[in-house]
Design a protein around this motif. Structure first.
Motif, PDB file in Angstrom:
ATOM      1  N   PRO A  50      42.918 -48.118  -7.036  1.00 25.07           N
ATOM      2  CA  PRO A  50      43.028 -49.318  -8.029  1.00 25.07           C
ATOM      3  C   PRO A  50      44.175 -49.902  -8.029  1.00 25.07           C
ATOM      4  O   PRO A  50      44.385 -51.141  -8.432  1.00 25.07           O
ATOM      5  N   LEU A  51      45.300 -49.409  -7.695  1.00 29.76           N
ATOM      6  CA  LEU A  51      46.772 -49.775  -7.582  1.00 29.76           C
ATOM      7  C   LEU A  51      47.192 -49.584  -6.061  1.00 29.76           C
ATOM      8  O   LEU A  51      47.292 -48.448  -5.591  1.00 29.76           O
ATOM      9  N   THR A  57      42.591 -42.998  -4.044  1.00 32.53           N
ATOM     10  CA  THR A  57      41.045 -44.041  -4.167  1.00 32.53           C
ATOM     11  C   THR A  57      40.410 -43.492  -5.260  1.00 32.53           C
ATOM     12  O   THR A  57      40.554 -42.105  -5.594  1.00 32.53           O
ATOM     13  N   ALA A  58      39.649 -44.177  -6.183  1.00 26.59           N
ATOM     14  CA  ALA A  58      38.771 -43.948  -7.034  1.00 26.59           C
ATOM     15  C   ALA A  58      37.403 -44.134  -6.494  1.00 26.59           C
ATOM     16  O   ALA A  58      37.301 -44.848  -5.452  1.00 26.59           O
ATOM     17  N   PHE A  70      36.056 -41.233 -11.354  1.00 25.44           N
ATOM     18  CA  PHE A  70      36.107 -40.327 -10.384  1.00 25.44           C
ATOM     19  C   PHE A  70      34.915 -39.528 -10.769  1.00 25.44           C
ATOM     20  O   PHE A  70      34.736 -39.153 -11.846  1.00 25.44           O
ATOM     21  N   VAL A  71      34.370 -39.035  -9.486  1.00 23.50           N
ATOM     22  CA  VAL A  71      33.373 -37.980  -9.489  1.00 23.50           C
ATOM     23  C   VAL A  71      33.898 -36.729  -8.933  1.00 23.50           C
ATOM     24  O   VAL A  71      33.634 -36.595  -7.649  1.00 23.50           O
ATOM     25  N   ASP A 106      48.458 -36.624 -12.445  1.00 19.43           N
ATOM     26  CA  ASP A 106      49.473 -37.771 -11.970  1.00 19.43           C
ATOM     27  C   ASP A 106      48.634 -39.201 -11.736  1.00 19.43           C
ATOM     28  O   ASP A 106      49.233 -40.182 -12.102  1.00 19.43           O
ATOM     29  N   THR A 107      47.691 -39.099 -11.039  1.00 20.25           N
ATOM     30  CA  THR A 107      46.855 -40.452 -10.773  1.00 20.25           C
ATOM     31  C   THR A 107      46.462 -40.938 -12.255  1.00 20.25           C
ATOM     32  O   THR A 107      46.708 -41.972 -12.541  1.00 20.25           O
ATOM     33  N   ASP A 108      45.887 -40.118 -13.116  1.00 16.61           N
ATOM     34  CA  ASP A 108      45.513 -40.770 -14.274  1.00 16.61           C
ATOM     35  C   ASP A 108      46.653 -41.382 -14.932  1.00 16.61           C
ATOM     36  O   ASP A 108      46.524 -42.504 -15.712  1.00 16.61           O
ATOM     37  N   ALA A 109      47.907 -40.715 -14.866  1.00 16.12           N
ATOM     38  CA  ALA A 109      48.901 -41.356 -15.627  1.00 16.12           C
ATOM     39  C   ALA A 109      49.595 -42.595 -15.117  1.00 16.12           C
ATOM     40  O   ALA A 109      49.711 -43.353 -15.991  1.00 16.12           O
TER      41      ALA A 109
END
Length: 149
Positions: A50-51, A57-58, A70-71, A106-109
Motif C-alpha cells: 500500500p505504501l 504487503t497487504a 489482510f487475511v 506497526d504496519t497498521d499504524a
C-alpha cells in the motif's frame, strides 16, 4: 551439506522443509476471500505494498479507496482462538509470533497515519462475511471520495 545449518530454527530437516513450504500468499483462505470480493464486482491489487516505502504487503489493496485488507493465518499471527504453542522449540516460536504481532501493529499504524483504512481478518472467518465487510467499506470509501470531490 544436506544437514541443518548450524543456527537453524528448525528442530529437524523435515520440520525445516515443511515450514519452508508454507505459502506467504495465495493461501486457501485468502483465495476464498479474493474470489468472494471479486464476485461482488470489486477490483483490487494482490499482494501489493500500500505504501511503496514500507516493505510490507497487504493481501488485497484498493488504492483509490485507500483500503488494505489482510487475511491473517491463525498460527503465524497469534489468533487468540486457534493459536497453539508448539512443544518443540517453544521459545523461538513464541518470539517469532510475538514479533509478527508487533509487526502487524506497526504496519497498521503506518498505514493509518498515511490515511489508509486497515481491515484484518482471521483465516477461520467465513469468506462471504469477510467479503461483505470489505465490500461495504470499499463502497463507502469510494462514495465519500466522490462526494468530497
Amino acid at each position: 551439506m544436506g544437514g541443518l545449518p548450524e543456527e537453524s530454527w528448525a528442530s529437524s530437516e523435515a520440520t525445516r522443509k515443511s515450514m519452508q513450504g508454507n505459502r506467504s500468499r495465495d493461501t486457501k483462505p485468502e483465495l476464498a476471500v479474493r474470489s468472494a470480493v471479486h464476485r461482488r464486482g470489486l477490483r483490487y491489487r494482490v499482494a501489493a505494498r500500500p505504501l511503496p516505502e514500507l516493505r510490507r504487503t497487504a493481501d488485497l489493496v484498493f488504492r483509490k479507496a485507500k483500503i488494505a485488507v489482510f487475511v491473517d493465518g491463525c498460527y503465524w499471527h497469534g489468533c487468540p482462538e486457534h493459536h497453539t504453542q508448539p512443544a518443540t522449540n517453544p521459545e523461538y516460536w513464541s518470539n517469532k509470533i510475538t514479533g509478527n504481532i508487533a509487526r502487524d501493529q506497526d504496519t497498521d499504524a503506518h498505514l493509518q497515519e498515511a490515511g489508509w483504512t486497515v481491515l484484518r481478518f482471521w483465516e477461520h472467518e467465513d469468506p462471504e462475511t469477510v467479503a461483505d465487510a470489505v465490500e461495504q467499506t470499499v463502497r463507502s470509501a469510494l462514495e465519500r471520495g466522490i462526494r468530497n470531490s
